[in-house]
Design a protein around this motif. Sequence first.
Motif, short mmCIF file in Angstrom:
data_model
loop_
_atom_site.label_atom_id
_atom_site.label_comp_id
_atom_site.label_asym_id
_atom_site.label_seq_id
_atom_site.Cartn_x
_atom_site.Cartn_y
_atom_site.Cartn_z
N GLN A 93 31.24 -14.11 22.60
CA GLN A 93 32.05 -13.96 23.09
C GLN A 93 33.41 -12.62 24.35
N GLY A 94 33.63 -12.80 24.68
CA GLY A 94 34.50 -11.84 25.66
C GLY A 94 34.57 -10.52 24.66
N GLY A 95 33.06 -10.33 24.36
CA GLY A 95 32.41 -8.81 23.56
C GLY A 95 32.62 -8.83 22.22
N ILE A 96 32.73 -10.30 21.89
CA ILE A 96 33.11 -10.25 19.82
C ILE A 96 32.73 -11.55 19.59
N TRP A 97 32.43 -11.26 18.31
CA TRP A 97 31.72 -13.18 17.49
C TRP A 97 33.43 -13.35 16.48
N GLU A 98 32.97 -14.85 17.34
CA GLU A 98 34.43 -15.70 17.02
C GLU A 98 33.27 -16.34 16.09
N GLU A 99 34.48 -17.33 14.95
CA GLU A 99 34.28 -18.59 14.55
C GLU A 99 34.33 -19.20 15.44
N VAL A 100 33.60 -20.42 15.57
CA VAL A 100 33.99 -21.78 16.47
C VAL A 100 33.90 -22.90 15.90
N ASN A 101 33.55 -22.79 14.97
CA ASN A 101 33.69 -24.40 13.44
C ASN A 101 33.31 -24.22 12.37
N LYS A 102 33.65 -24.82 11.62
CA LYS A 102 33.20 -24.87 10.13
C LYS A 102 33.12 -25.76 9.98
N LEU A 103 31.62 -26.30 9.42
CA LEU A 103 31.31 -27.53 8.49
C LEU A 103 31.28 -27.83 7.61
N GLU A 104 32.02 -28.63 7.01
CA GLU A 104 32.43 -29.08 5.39
C GLU A 104 32.30 -30.32 5.05
N GLY A 105 31.56 -30.78 3.73
CA GLY A 105 30.99 -31.62 2.93
C GLY A 105 29.87 -31.69 2.23
N HIS A 106 29.28 -30.50 1.63
CA HIS A 106 28.63 -30.49 1.03
C HIS A 106 29.42 -30.43 -0.37
N GLU A 107 29.20 -30.85 -1.25
CA GLU A 107 29.87 -30.50 -2.93
C GLU A 107 30.07 -28.78 -3.52
N ASN A 108 29.00 -28.53 -3.36
CA ASN A 108 28.45 -26.84 -3.37
C ASN A 108 28.18 -26.36 -2.86
N GLU A 109 27.28 -25.10 -3.40
CA GLU A 109 26.87 -24.31 -2.87
C GLU A 109 25.67 -24.97 -1.78
N VAL A 110 25.49 -24.53 -0.06
CA VAL A 110 25.08 -24.40 0.88
C VAL A 110 23.97 -23.87 0.32
N LYS A 111 22.61 -24.10 0.72
CA LYS A 111 21.57 -23.09 0.76
C LYS A 111 20.82 -22.52 2.27
N ALA A 112 20.66 -23.51 3.04
CA ALA A 112 20.08 -22.84 3.89
C ALA A 112 20.73 -23.80 4.71
N VAL A 113 20.37 -23.18 7.06
CA VAL A 113 20.85 -24.51 7.30
C VAL A 113 19.88 -23.53 8.80
N ALA A 114 19.83 -24.76 9.62
CA ALA A 114 18.36 -24.18 10.80
C ALA A 114 18.76 -25.31 11.69
N TRP A 115 18.56 -24.53 13.07
CA TRP A 115 18.85 -25.41 14.19
C TRP A 115 17.55 -25.94 14.62
N SER A 116 17.77 -26.82 15.14
CA SER A 116 16.41 -27.85 15.55
C SER A 116 15.99 -27.42 17.33
N PRO A 117 14.68 -27.36 17.79
CA PRO A 117 14.33 -26.50 18.86
C PRO A 117 14.99 -26.89 20.07
N CYS A 118 16.06 -28.56 20.27
CA CYS A 118 16.06 -28.62 21.10
C CYS A 118 17.77 -28.16 21.39
#
Length: 405
Positions: A93-118
């Motif tokens: 947005q505005g010509g640059i990439w910005e972090e808009v949220n950070k999801l926390e909860g895993h106790e340690n390493e997050v190995k993968a992330v994936a969006w549903s098709p919808c």
Amino acid sequence: MVKLWRAPTRCPAWLRSHTTLPRRRAGKSLATCAADRTVRIWQQSRYEGRGWRCAAVLEDTHTKSIRCCCWSPGSTHLATASFDGTTAIWQFQGGIWEEVNKLEGHENEVKAVAWSPCGNYLATCGRDKTVWFWERGVGEEYDCMDVKTGHSQDVKSIAWHPSKELLASCSYDNSIKLWVNDEGDWICVQTLEGAAVGHTSTVWSVCFSADGTRLASVSDDLTLRVWNVSWSQDLPPTPHAVLAATISGHHKRTIFSVDWSREGVVATGDAANAINLFAQQGTLEAINSDIAEKADLSIDPAAKPVNGSLGSSGSSAPWECICSVEQAHTADVNCVKWHPQQQGLLASAGDDCVVKLWRHHTPVATAAAPAAAVTASSVAGQAVQTAAAMGRSSVIVPPQCDIVL
């Protein structure tokens, strides 16, 4: 080849669909992440012969290695999963990439992330043996819907069905689990494991075919397995997977990554630095027929969709290794990803700190010509070095620039 960092590179992710953002056409952007805690966005130049350039470097968010990155279905957001236990959501947005949220909860390493098709759901998995399901709320808010603890060891990877609310997860416990949404409660409807059926060692990666009728999995047991996926007539329908093929004898060390092209060709990358391509008998002939049809009709190959079952010729057709590239990288091949539209274009990332773009050719077989060939694209190193020195890299490979290894 493009040397990016002094850190192992992982998870190249192609931009999958059109957006209203400038210069971000389908498949014209590639995101890569690495152990140096950065994500780089590569874009293809609009000018012939100018190759790829690094349009942005996303940094100063994660404190440890970034293991996975994934575009949202609308391609307006990018999610990144890190060994620091967090998942970051980025927006252009505005010509640059910005972090808009950070999801926390895993106790340690997050190995993968994936969006549903919808695009309404986000799934993450990690070393804490859990799979988390997140629902997008108002604005950039994400609420945790459910946390599943079905696996008994690290969850290595996850993959969504291309059109349904079905998630596959794979684990260090040698199993694959299928999850469906039951009014906000995600339930495991099937576990793929056991002698003569499941993998006998860690399952590193899973991927659905473009039409969702098949699932591919790869493992530390050196096999590629293909599962037929069908749905019951019940209401609601329930998915069920059955082992259709076990392909072995083509990998010398652990297979880390698998991806299924829209034409039906399966790519794998392994710890022996190799990339292999597999297809059922009849797939190459079907691809050639499709190419010929497009040529006869003067249709832009990128404009005509393929249904994802091209060349399947029935699930019982035998599988074969149609191409193998030894020493595709000089270290482990961590990830392979097919271009979402451009036929035969494959991206790979390795522990050698290099991302490569490959072109798979499928000429009509003759007595004097091989059935298939793979070439790799490279970019002048000076442009990358200059960009890296500036802190914002710039590079791209034109599709017509093929380099035979």
